[in-house]
Design a protein around this motif. Structure first.
Motif, PDB file in Angstrom:
ATOM      1  N   LYS A   1      -4.844  -3.358   5.717  1.00 36.33           N
ATOM      2  CA  LYS A   1      -3.756  -2.906   4.838  1.00 36.33           C
ATOM      3  C   LYS A   1      -2.991  -1.758   5.478  1.00 36.33           C
ATOM      4  CE  LYS A   1      -5.328  -1.635   0.933  1.00 36.33           C
ATOM      5  NZ  LYS A   1      -5.801  -1.287  -0.410  1.00 36.33           N
ATOM      6  N   PHE A   2      -3.705  -0.840   6.089  1.00 40.35           N
ATOM      7  CA  PHE A   2      -3.056   0.310   6.717  1.00 40.35           C
ATOM      8  C   PHE A   2      -2.228  -0.131   7.922  1.00 40.35           C
ATOM      9  CE2 PHE A   2      -5.133   4.445   5.227  1.00 40.35           C
ATOM     10  CZ  PHE A   2      -5.342   3.954   3.954  1.00 40.35           C
ATOM     11  N   GLU A   3      -2.762  -1.030   8.717  1.00 40.33           N
ATOM     12  CA  GLU A   3      -2.026  -1.522   9.881  1.00 40.33           C
ATOM     13  C   GLU A   3      -0.723  -2.197   9.464  1.00 40.33           C
ATOM     14  OE1 GLU A   3      -5.084  -3.911  11.637  1.00 40.33           O
ATOM     15  OE2 GLU A   3      -6.083  -2.168  12.543  1.00 40.33           O
ATOM     16  N   VAL A   4      -0.777  -2.995   8.400  1.00 43.94           N
ATOM     17  CA  VAL A   4       0.431  -3.644   7.876  1.00 43.94           C
ATOM     18  C   VAL A   4       1.410  -2.568   7.412  1.00 43.94           C
ATOM     19  CG1 VAL A   4       1.317  -5.057   5.973  1.00 43.94           C
ATOM     20  CG2 VAL A   4      -0.693  -5.814   7.265  1.00 43.94           C
ATOM     21  N   HIS A   5       0.904  -1.556   6.735  1.00 46.51           N
ATOM     22  CA  HIS A   5       1.771  -0.480   6.255  1.00 46.51           C
ATOM     23  C   HIS A   5       2.462   0.222   7.424  1.00 46.51           C
ATOM     24  CE1 HIS A   5       3.131   2.580   3.372  1.00 46.51           C
ATOM     25  NE2 HIS A   5       3.010   3.403   4.402  1.00 46.51           N
ATOM     26  N   PHE A   6       1.724   0.515   8.481  1.00 46.13           N
ATOM     27  CA  PHE A   6       2.320   1.192   9.642  1.00 46.13           C
ATOM     28  C   PHE A   6       3.415   0.349  10.280  1.00 46.13           C
ATOM     29  CE2 PHE A   6      -1.953   3.457  10.002  1.00 46.13           C
ATOM     30  CZ  PHE A   6      -1.497   4.596   9.361  1.00 46.13           C
ATOM     31  N   GLU A   7       3.264  -0.974  10.249  1.00 41.76           N
ATOM     32  CA  GLU A   7       4.304  -1.858  10.792  1.00 41.76           C
ATOM     33  C   GLU A   7       5.584  -1.787   9.966  1.00 41.76           C
ATOM     34  OE1 GLU A   7       2.678  -5.797  11.052  1.00 41.76           O
ATOM     35  OE2 GLU A   7       1.129  -5.180  12.487  1.00 41.76           O
ATOM     36  N   GLU A   8       5.446  -1.500   8.673  1.00 36.08           N
ATOM     37  CA  GLU A   8       6.588  -1.474   7.758  1.00 36.08           C
ATOM     38  C   GLU A   8       7.198  -0.091   7.576  1.00 36.08           C
ATOM     39  OE1 GLU A   8       4.792  -2.790   4.136  1.00 36.08           O
ATOM     40  OE2 GLU A   8       4.757  -4.898   4.732  1.00 36.08           O
ATOM     41  N   CYS A   9       6.438   0.968   7.820  1.00 32.01           N
ATOM     42  CA  CYS A   9       6.861   2.316   7.426  1.00 32.01           C
ATOM     43  C   CYS A   9       6.830   3.256   8.630  1.00 32.01           C
ATOM     44  CB  CYS A   9       5.935   2.821   6.316  1.00 32.01           C
ATOM     45  SG  CYS A   9       6.393   4.446   5.681  1.00 32.01           S
ATOM     46  N   SER A  10       7.981   3.519   9.189  1.00 30.15           N
ATOM     47  CA  SER A  10       8.032   4.360  10.384  1.00 30.15           C
ATOM     48  C   SER A  10       7.627   5.819  10.126  1.00 30.15           C
ATOM     49  CB  SER A  10       9.401   4.280  11.057  1.00 30.15           C
ATOM     50  OG  SER A  10      10.417   4.702  10.181  1.00 30.15           O
ATOM     51  N   PRO A  11       7.921   6.437   8.962  1.00 29.44           N
ATOM     52  CA  PRO A  11       7.443   7.809   8.749  1.00 29.44           C
ATOM     53  C   PRO A  11       5.914   7.910   8.761  1.00 29.44           C
ATOM     54  CG  PRO A  11       9.229   7.351   7.235  1.00 29.44           C
ATOM     55  CD  PRO A  11       8.866   6.046   7.893  1.00 29.44           C
ATOM     56  N   CYS A  12       5.241   6.936   8.141  1.00 22.24           N
ATOM     57  CA  CYS A  12       3.779   6.953   8.144  1.00 22.24           C
ATOM     58  C   CYS A  12       3.242   6.655   9.544  1.00 22.24           C
ATOM     59  CB  CYS A  12       3.219   5.960   7.130  1.00 22.24           C
ATOM     60  SG  CYS A  12       3.418   6.502   5.405  1.00 22.24           S
ATOM     61  N   LEU A  13       3.906   5.769  10.258  1.00 21.29           N
ATOM     62  CA  LEU A  13       3.497   5.477  11.631  1.00 21.29           C
ATOM     63  C   LEU A  13       3.644   6.726  12.499  1.00 21.29           C
ATOM     64  CD1 LEU A  13       2.595   3.479  13.817  1.00 21.29           C
ATOM     65  CD2 LEU A  13       5.013   2.894  14.135  1.00 21.29           C
TER      66      LEU A  13
ATOM     67  N   THR B   1       0.864  -1.173   0.000  1.00 23.94           N
ATOM     68  CA  THR B   1       0.000   0.000   0.000  1.00 23.94           C
ATOM     69  C   THR B   1       0.903   1.226   0.000  1.00 23.94           C
ATOM     70  OG1 THR B   1      -1.620  -1.224   1.301  1.00 23.94           O
ATOM     71  CG2 THR B   1      -1.893   1.167   1.185  1.00 23.94           C
ATOM     72  N   ASP B   2       0.763   2.061  -1.007  1.00 29.58           N
ATOM     73  CA  ASP B   2       1.616   3.230  -1.171  1.00 29.58           C
ATOM     74  C   ASP B   2       1.414   4.236  -0.035  1.00 29.58           C
ATOM     75  OD1 ASP B   2       3.495   4.644  -2.976  1.00 29.58           O
ATOM     76  OD2 ASP B   2       1.877   6.134  -2.985  1.00 29.58           O
ATOM     77  N   CYS B   3       2.487   4.898   0.364  1.00 34.79           N
ATOM     78  CA  CYS B   3       2.429   5.906   1.433  1.00 34.79           C
ATOM     79  C   CYS B   3       1.414   6.997   1.123  1.00 34.79           C
ATOM     80  CB  CYS B   3       3.797   6.536   1.656  1.00 34.79           C
ATOM     81  SG  CYS B   3       5.050   5.404   2.281  1.00 34.79           S
ATOM     82  N   SER B   4       1.351   7.435  -0.130  1.00 31.36           N
ATOM     83  CA  SER B   4       0.419   8.513  -0.478  1.00 31.36           C
ATOM     84  C   SER B   4      -1.025   8.076  -0.253  1.00 31.36           C
ATOM     85  CB  SER B   4       0.624   8.977  -1.917  1.00 31.36           C
ATOM     86  OG  SER B   4       0.360   7.919  -2.820  1.00 31.36           O
ATOM     87  N   GLU B   5      -1.340   6.818  -0.531  1.00 26.26           N
ATOM     88  CA  GLU B   5      -2.695   6.321  -0.285  1.00 26.26           C
ATOM     89  C   GLU B   5      -2.992   6.320   1.212  1.00 26.26           C
ATOM     90  OE1 GLU B   5      -5.440   2.297  -0.693  1.00 26.26           O
ATOM     91  OE2 GLU B   5      -3.536   2.373  -1.768  1.00 26.26           O
ATOM     92  N   VAL B   6      -2.034   5.893   2.004  1.00 22.23           N
ATOM     93  CA  VAL B   6      -2.218   5.864   3.456  1.00 22.23           C
ATOM     94  C   VAL B   6      -2.449   7.271   3.990  1.00 22.23           C
ATOM     95  CG1 VAL B   6      -1.078   5.364   5.654  1.00 22.23           C
ATOM     96  CG2 VAL B   6      -0.923   3.720   3.774  1.00 22.23           C
ATOM     97  N   LEU B   7      -1.631   8.208   3.557  1.00 27.65           N
ATOM     98  CA  LEU B   7      -1.751   9.573   4.065  1.00 27.65           C
ATOM     99  C   LEU B   7      -3.010  10.264   3.553  1.00 27.65           C
ATOM    100  CD1 LEU B   7       1.991  10.636   3.889  1.00 27.65           C
ATOM    101  CD2 LEU B   7       0.705   9.795   5.863  1.00 27.65           C
ATOM    102  N   ASP B   8      -3.434   9.944   2.332  1.00 27.89           N
ATOM    103  CA  ASP B   8      -4.665  10.531   1.787  1.00 27.89           C
ATOM    104  C   ASP B   8      -5.906  10.074   2.550  1.00 27.89           C
ATOM    105  OD1 ASP B   8      -3.274  11.926  -0.132  1.00 27.89           O
ATOM    106  OD2 ASP B   8      -3.746  10.545  -1.772  1.00 27.89           O
TER     107      ASP B   8
END
Length: 105
Positions: A33-45, A9-16
């Motif tokens: 999907k977002f929870e998985v993304h947060f586990e992988e991406c510290s800036p988005c978290l 899941t792209d960072c821009s989709e998460v932030l949007d």
């Protein structure tokens, strides 16, 4: 904002759609999907944590105030226009509108 790593899941989709996630206004599959993304991406978290803290602060400081009915209707109308992809009217909700609505409420 991105950690530079590829994600399903792209960072821009998460932030949007971050506020939809925070407000529990998205399907469970998207939340996962977002929870998985947060586990992988510290800036988005980090951004998620910041927005969550701001939301809690606003609720604590302003949560007791009743929202004037006409202001709520204006805001909800604008949200629906944006979600439907329609053009949003040029007139922005101003501080004067908010103050006027608050004085009426």
């Amino acid at each position: 904002m991105s950690c530079g790593e590829p994600h399903e899941t792209d960072c821009s989709e998460v932030l949007d759609h971050l506020y939809e996630f925070l407000d529990h206004e998205m399907p469970d599959a998207d939340c996962t999907k977002f929870e998985v993304h947060f586990e992988e991406c510290s800036p988005c978290l980090e951004k998620y944590g910041l927005e969550q803290a701001v939301k809690k602060l606003v609720k604590r400081c302003c949560g007791q105030d009743d929202v004037p009915t006409d202001l709520r209707a204006k805001v909800m109308g604008r949200i629906e226009l944006i979600r439907s992809g329609q053009t949003v009217p040029e007139h922005e909700v101003t501080t004067a509108d908010v103050r006027g609505a608050a004085a009426e409420g």
